[in-house]
Design a protein around this motif. Structure first.
Motif, mmCIF file in Angstrom:
data_model
loop_
_atom_site.group_PDB
_atom_site.id
_atom_site.type_symbol
_atom_site.label_atom_id
_atom_site.label_comp_id
_atom_site.label_asym_id
_atom_site.label_seq_id
_atom_site.Cartn_x
_atom_site.Cartn_y
_atom_site.Cartn_z
ATOM 1 N N CYS A 40 -1.470 10.367 -1.095
ATOM 2 C CA CYS A 40 -1.699 8.934 -1.145
ATOM 3 C C CYS A 40 -0.312 8.238 -0.877
ATOM 4 O O CYS A 40 0.851 8.611 -1.272
ATOM 5 C CB CYS A 40 -2.317 8.357 -2.281
ATOM 6 S SG CYS A 40 -3.952 9.234 -2.895
ATOM 7 N N GLU A 41 -0.527 7.296 -0.178
ATOM 8 C CA GLU A 41 0.560 6.131 -0.041
ATOM 9 C C GLU A 41 0.835 5.534 -1.194
ATOM 10 O O GLU A 41 2.009 5.350 -1.760
ATOM 11 C CB GLU A 41 0.228 5.196 0.893
ATOM 12 C CG GLU A 41 1.472 4.422 1.092
ATOM 13 C CD GLU A 41 0.879 3.283 2.249
ATOM 14 O OE1 GLU A 41 0.955 2.005 2.157
ATOM 15 O OE2 GLU A 41 0.643 3.744 3.520
ATOM 16 N N LYS A 86 -6.714 9.960 6.999
ATOM 17 C CA LYS A 86 -6.711 9.073 5.531
ATOM 18 C C LYS A 86 -7.390 8.080 5.199
ATOM 19 O O LYS A 86 -7.431 7.283 6.246
ATOM 20 C CB LYS A 86 -5.148 8.992 5.187
ATOM 21 C CG LYS A 86 -4.302 10.216 5.099
ATOM 22 C CD LYS A 86 -3.029 10.204 4.931
ATOM 23 C CE LYS A 86 -2.210 11.399 4.538
ATOM 24 N NZ LYS A 86 -0.770 11.360 4.387
ATOM 25 N N ASN A 87 -8.103 7.668 4.125
ATOM 26 C CA ASN A 87 -8.777 6.394 3.905
ATOM 27 C C ASN A 87 -8.483 5.960 2.327
ATOM 28 O O ASN A 87 -7.717 6.685 1.815
ATOM 29 C CB ASN A 87 -10.244 6.835 3.879
ATOM 30 C CG ASN A 87 -10.955 7.142 5.149
ATOM 31 O OD1 ASN A 87 -11.048 6.193 6.077
ATOM 32 N ND2 ASN A 87 -11.221 8.388 5.454
ATOM 33 N N ALA A 124 -6.459 3.576 -4.307
ATOM 34 C CA ALA A 124 -5.677 4.438 -3.455
ATOM 35 C C ALA A 124 -5.615 3.872 -2.095
ATOM 36 O O ALA A 124 -6.611 3.631 -1.643
ATOM 37 C CB ALA A 124 -6.166 5.920 -3.706
ATOM 38 N N ARG A 125 -4.307 4.045 -1.474
ATOM 39 C CA ARG A 125 -4.165 3.725 -0.281
ATOM 40 C C ARG A 125 -3.760 5.010 0.611
ATOM 41 O O ARG A 125 -2.913 5.667 0.268
ATOM 42 C CB ARG A 125 -2.996 2.776 -0.274
ATOM 43 C CG ARG A 125 -3.270 1.560 -0.852
ATOM 44 C CD ARG A 125 -4.423 0.523 0.010
ATOM 45 N NE ARG A 125 -4.781 -0.469 -0.895
ATOM 46 C CZ ARG A 125 -5.881 -0.804 -1.532
ATOM 47 N NH1 ARG A 125 -6.610 0.307 -1.536
ATOM 48 N NH2 ARG A 125 -6.265 -1.855 -2.091
ATOM 49 N N ASN A 126 -4.581 5.141 1.689
ATOM 50 C CA ASN A 126 -4.194 6.117 2.661
ATOM 51 C C ASN A 126 -4.233 7.688 1.917
ATOM 52 O O ASN A 126 -3.397 8.303 2.028
ATOM 53 C CB ASN A 126 -2.762 6.257 3.258
ATOM 54 C CG ASN A 126 -2.782 4.808 4.629
ATOM 55 O OD1 ASN A 126 -3.980 4.825 5.032
ATOM 56 N ND2 ASN A 126 -1.725 4.104 4.557
ATOM 57 N N GLN A 167 2.816 10.891 -3.640
ATOM 58 C CA GLN A 167 3.235 9.903 -4.671
ATOM 59 C C GLN A 167 2.687 10.188 -6.203
ATOM 60 O O GLN A 167 1.610 10.431 -6.294
ATOM 61 C CB GLN A 167 2.825 8.402 -4.308
ATOM 62 C CG GLN A 167 3.373 8.063 -2.807
ATOM 63 C CD GLN A 167 5.025 8.104 -2.758
ATOM 64 O OE1 GLN A 167 5.595 7.564 -3.753
ATOM 65 N NE2 GLN A 167 5.550 8.648 -1.617
ATOM 66 N N TYR A 168 3.408 9.746 -7.285
ATOM 67 C CA TYR A 168 3.100 10.080 -8.564
ATOM 68 C C TYR A 168 2.277 8.644 -8.822
ATOM 69 O O TYR A 168 2.815 7.652 -8.608
ATOM 70 C CB TYR A 168 4.173 9.956 -9.711
ATOM 71 C CG TYR A 168 4.721 11.381 -9.628
ATOM 72 C CD1 TYR A 168 4.325 12.419 -10.308
ATOM 73 C CD2 TYR A 168 5.969 11.722 -8.524
ATOM 74 C CE1 TYR A 168 4.835 13.735 -10.191
ATOM 75 C CE2 TYR A 168 6.810 13.076 -8.631
ATOM 76 C CZ TYR A 168 6.137 13.944 -9.442
ATOM 77 O OH TYR A 168 6.488 15.250 -9.487
#
Length: 599
Positions: free
Chosen positions: A456-457, A412-413, A397-399, A384-385
């Motif tokens: 990242c998500e 992922k964290n 940031a997610r995942n 993702q941008y």
């Protein structure tokens, strides 16, 4: 990822099919060439007792097809070379989708242990981020890409413009492939830029001998005046002949110089033509990104593109070949001193366009580097941008995963630094995942600040300068201890903060080179100083007491940990980030498992 895999699968399949067909054609053409040659010899032998015109005619019947077959063979061979290289890069890309980047250049020459972050996050070398991204086909493109990654953008608008450019290029995968192949086929060399630079600094005849241009006009002027006077009967026409032959004889003295100029410019034209082809490929695209459109617009000189300007030089050099005809040589030199005229015209081209060459090559380098970024984005459609935050400091940031780890192995964290100043203190056992977590954040942060999509998500980030201390080493050559090397790095960070620079700091196990008491006190003091200087960052540590700083700075510190779980006398790791301070340490457990006696 499936889209990228499907694209490469189709390119490889179609390339292999066409290559097989081309090889079959080359084999047939080779046999036909042999047959045409044998028929040519046979015709000459058969007609050897006939009249000459019949021998020539008979030979021509088979010689012309032989020449045509030669031309077809060369064209097929060039296509075969192109397809082989195309297959090679697409097979390497297929391997890259499986996290095998060994087929690409890792830029080991750029490794610098003193760099603020490159050495710590494995930016260069084998199995590096640069190796995963680098698809450049020119030396200037490679250096441009390395420079972008070693000094990331810190301006919101600049990053968003880069993002727009990366998105635009990533949607033109065939263009990127053709751009890369064109550069590789023409073998743009590492020395090209230096050679062009030295050539531009060299003074030509017109600078060293200002009178040369006057001579060019004087010679035809003298011939014309003598001719007019001769026709008018004022002087004998013999003087015209004397003048004509005199200039022919004088011209012999500059043949060597004219040949040298022609050869030198032909060499430079060959080098520049490769870059011109890359520019021409770029110019033919209808770019959506404003940044790229500006690059293309800046290339124009009086409405001409670099390829058109180089075509002018090519024509001037071709005209110089007229002197190879002895009759034309005498006529042209005697009447207008042709060689000198051409030297003046050729060096006039250099004066007119030479100052733009550096800009042309820089644009090629930027385009080459941008193609690498575009291919990286194409190869990772699930990335993702990030959203670029205008206010310091923000990192959410997610995942988040490490882009160099296989999807099946990547845990992922999340990460969240909401305000300025703010630090995450990450505690945990050995091998629990602290260092990987820090490098994951640093790597994705660098991608984000270079306009690339991230693993990242979702991500929102403020682009402060990244600075790390994860892998400090001692220096025997400078008689420098490990501890002193780390202190120097920390001092540099403090100095930069005192200068007012916005930093995002990532530190792993600070003050490792001293005893526990000194380390603990020094770590506490350093953290207090960093918060006082309104810095932001993440610190990983085995020192659980460092987590108590949250009591003094509850609004500016958050504790997280990676735990080692021991169940049924077995050690396991989840590699998942948890809130709070680590509870389990594994050093003694591992020592006992390995048979090392401890009390």
């Amino acid at each position: 990822m499936e889209n990228a895999k499907e694209w490469y699968r189709n390119r490889i399949a179609s390339g292999e099919a066409e290559l097989r067909a081309i090889k079959e054609k080359i084999t047939r053409i080779s046999w036909l060439r042999v047959l045409a040659f044998l028929l040519l010899i046979g015709a000459v032998v058969y007609l050897r007792k006939e009249e000459n015109w019949m021998i020539v005619l008979g030979a021509g019947v088979f010689f012309l097809p032989f020449l045509w077959l030669m031309k077809v063979h060369n064209r097929l061979f060039n296509r075969k070379e192109w397809l082989e290289m195309q297959l090679d890069i697409n097979r390497k890309e297929w391997q890259g989708l499986e996290n095998d980047y060994s087929g690409f250049d890792g830029g080991k020459e750029f490794i610098d242990p003193e760099h603020p972050y490159a050495f710590d996050i494995d930016l260069f070398g084998e199995k590096s981020l640069f190796q995963a991204i680098n698809r450049t086909c020119t030396s200037i493109g490679k250096r441009t890409l390395a420079a972008w990654l070693m000094k990331h953008l810190t301006d919101k608008e600049a990053i968003e413009r880069r993002q727009e450019g990366v998105k635009d290029v990533s949607e033109r995968r065939e263009f990127c492939e053709r751009f890369q192949l064109t550069g590789l086929i023409h073998e743009c060399k590492d020395t090209d830029i230096q050679e062009i630079g030295k050539w531009m600094e060299q003074a030509g005849w017109m600078k060293r001998y200002p009178w040369v241009k006057a001579v060019c006009w004087a010679v035809p002027g003298i011939n014309l005046v003598l001719l007019i006077l001769g026709v008018a009967g004022i002087i004998s026409l013999t003087w015209v002949g004397f003048s004509f032959m005199g200039f022919v004889i004088i011209s012999f003295g500059i043949i060597r110089r004219a040949t040298s100029v022609q050869e030198e410019y032909n060499r430079k034209l060959k080098v520049l033509s490769c870059y011109a082809q890359l520019i021409a490929l770029s110019e033919r695209q209808e770019w959506k990104a404003e940044m790229i459109r500006e690059w293309m617009k800046a290339l124009k000189i009086d409405g001409k593109s670099p390829s058109e300007a180089l075509q002018e030089l090519s024509k001037e050099l071709d005209r110089m070949d007229l002197r190879n005809n002895q009759l034309l040589y005498v006529i042209l030199e005697g009447s207008v001193f042709f060689q000198l005229h051409q030297i003046v015209r050729i060096e006039g081209w250099k004066q007119k366009y030479g100052r733009y060459l550096a800009g042309w090559l820089e644009t090629v380098g930027r385009m080459d580097a941008l193609c690498s970024l575009g291919v990286f984005a194409f190869n990772h459609p699930g990335y993702q941008y990030p959203v670029i935050s205008p206010e310091p400091f923000c990192l959410k940031a997610r995942n988040m995963g490490h882009p160099l780890m296989k999807e099946t192995q990547c845990v992922k964290n999340d990460v969240e630094i909401p305000v300025k100043p703010f630090f995450l203190i990450v505690t945990g056992a050995n091998m629990a995942g602290k260092s990987t977590y820090l490098r994951t954040i640093g790597t994705n942060y660098l991608l984000a600040c270079n306009g690339l999509p991230v693993c990242c998500e979702s991500m929102e980030v403020y682009p402060a300068e990244l600075v790390t201390s994860l892998r400090t080493s001692d220096s025997l050559s400078e008689n420098e201890s490990y501890f002193f090397a780390e202190l120097k790095r920390l001092k540099r960070i403090i100095d930069w903060l005192n200068e007012g620079r916005e930093l995002f700091i990532i530190l792993d196990e600070i003050l490792k080179g001293t005893n526990s008491t000194d380390k603990q006190k020094g770590s506490f003091d350093l953290m207090k100083q960093l918060i006082g200087l309104k810095a932001n960052g993440i610190i990983a540590t085995h020192d659980l007491l460092l987590g108590e700083l949250v009591n003094q700075f509850p609004e500016h510190i958050a504790n997280y940990c990676f735990e080692a779980d021991i169940r049924n006398d077995e050690l396991s790791f989840s590699y998942k980030l948890r809130k709070g301070i680590a509870q389990n340490m594994n050093a003694c457990f591992l020592m006992r498992k390995m048979g090392i006696t401890i009390e």
